[in-house]
Design an enzyme around this catalytic site. Structure first.
Site, PDB file in Angstrom:
ATOM      1  N   CYS A  38       0.880  -1.208   0.004  1.00 34.00           N
ATOM      2  CA  CYS A  38       0.104   0.096   0.120  1.00 34.00           C
ATOM      3  C   CYS A  38       0.863   1.192  -0.095  1.00 34.00           C
ATOM      4  O   CYS A  38       1.656   1.499   1.074  1.00 34.00           O
ATOM      5  CB  CYS A  38      -1.189  -0.215   1.379  1.00 34.00           C
ATOM      6  SG  CYS A  38      -2.039   1.359   1.193  1.00 34.00           S
ATOM      7  N   CYS A  70      -0.206   4.225   2.621  1.00 31.17           N
ATOM      8  CA  CYS A  70      -0.594   4.153   3.996  1.00 31.17           C
ATOM      9  C   CYS A  70       0.013   2.700   4.575  1.00 31.17           C
ATOM     10  O   CYS A  70       0.870   2.217   4.241  1.00 31.17           O
ATOM     11  CB  CYS A  70      -1.878   4.430   4.570  1.00 31.17           C
ATOM     12  SG  CYS A  70      -3.153   3.746   3.620  1.00 31.17           S
ATOM     13  N   SER A  71      -1.190   1.873   4.793  1.00 30.42           N
ATOM     14  CA  SER A  71      -0.960   0.529   5.295  1.00 30.42           C
ATOM     15  C   SER A  71      -2.441  -0.364   5.120  1.00 30.42           C
ATOM     16  O   SER A  71      -2.682  -1.092   5.838  1.00 30.42           O
ATOM     17  CB  SER A  71      -0.551   0.347   6.657  1.00 30.42           C
ATOM     18  OG  SER A  71      -1.311   0.953   7.348  1.00 30.42           O
ATOM     19  N   CYS A  72      -3.025  -0.251   4.023  1.00 33.98           N
ATOM     20  CA  CYS A  72      -4.149  -0.772   3.435  1.00 33.98           C
ATOM     21  C   CYS A  72      -3.803  -2.318   3.421  1.00 33.98           C
ATOM     22  O   CYS A  72      -2.914  -2.562   2.850  1.00 33.98           O
ATOM     23  CB  CYS A  72      -4.861  -0.441   2.540  1.00 33.98           C
ATOM     24  SG  CYS A  72      -5.550   1.356   2.495  1.00 33.98           S
TER      25      CYS A  72
END
Length: 226
Positions: free
Chosen positions: A112, A115-117
């Site tokens: 991602c 971000c950190s999906c």
């Protein structure tokens, strides 16, 4: 070697961007600990369970079923969300899923970039390195180098496809089934599927690679560059 990056719009709210949220949680945890209301060891145990056990085991069962059931594998390719839900794995961070399958000539890698999906339903809590800026950038710029940091060196002619997760669509990799596993049960096969192999920074384990009595493979740790 060719490199494709599957990018999707990131002009959405990233509900998994934990930087400010994590700071609040840390402050709250400190206060509650000082007041004797929570046990940090118990919190750590819960996080460990979701990061390395509960979530990844769900994904491992999905992969193992795809290995032994061609109809399920086809369903997983066409509608991963429904196929995964049929095994009872549903919930927030896993509402919209796509499964990408490794082949002899193509290896898939999940990232991602903003971000950190991450698909919590099947992979648990995202590892720290998945959220690191170095991984998020280098996975797209230099995926082969990133894989090498994890100890995964692929043939030069292997195509690497990088899939960029968003809050609307999250990916999981279905690694190739290891050789010499024809006689293994679905449960035995699931033990060969690591969290890293479902992100794409690793591959499935070979039979006999687990330590005697181990219920789950050890989690690999990337090098300092990731």
């Amino acid at each position: 070697m060719t490199h494709d990056a599957e990018h999707h719009g990131h002009d959405h709210h990233h509900d998994n961007d934990l930087d400010p949220f994590a700071a609040r949680v840390r402050a709250l945890e400190t206060i509650l600990t000082e007041k004797g209301l929570i046990d940090p060891a118990a919190v750590d145990a819960i996080v460990e369970t979701y990061e390395h056990k509960v979530g990844p085991r769900n994904g491992a069962r999905v992969v193992a079923k795809a290995w032994v059931d061609p109809k399920f594998a086809d369903w997983l390719k066409r509608d991963a969300t429904a196929a995964i839900a049929s095994l009872g794995y549903t919930g927030r961070q896993g509402e919209h899923m796509q499964a990408v399958f490794n082949t002899d000539d193509t290896h898939n890698l999940i990232v991602c970039t903003l971000c950190s999906c991450y698909p919590w339903t099947v992979l648990g809590v995202p590892p720290v390195w998945y959220k690191a800026p170095s991984y998020r950038s280098q996975a797209v710029i230099n995926p082969r180098g990133v894989l090498a940091e994890f100890g995964l060196v692929l043939p030069e002619d292997t195509r690497i496809r990088v899939w960029d997760s968003t809050a609307e669509l999250r990916y999981m990799v279905v690694p190739m089934r290891p050789v010499e596993t024809d006689g293994l049960s679905e449960d035995e096969l699931a033990r060969l599927v690591t969290r890293d192999s479902m992100i794409g920074t690793g591959i499935a384990l070979r039979p006999g690679s687990l330590e005697p009595g181990a219920l789950w493979p050890a989690v690999s740790i990337p090098g300092a560059g990731v």
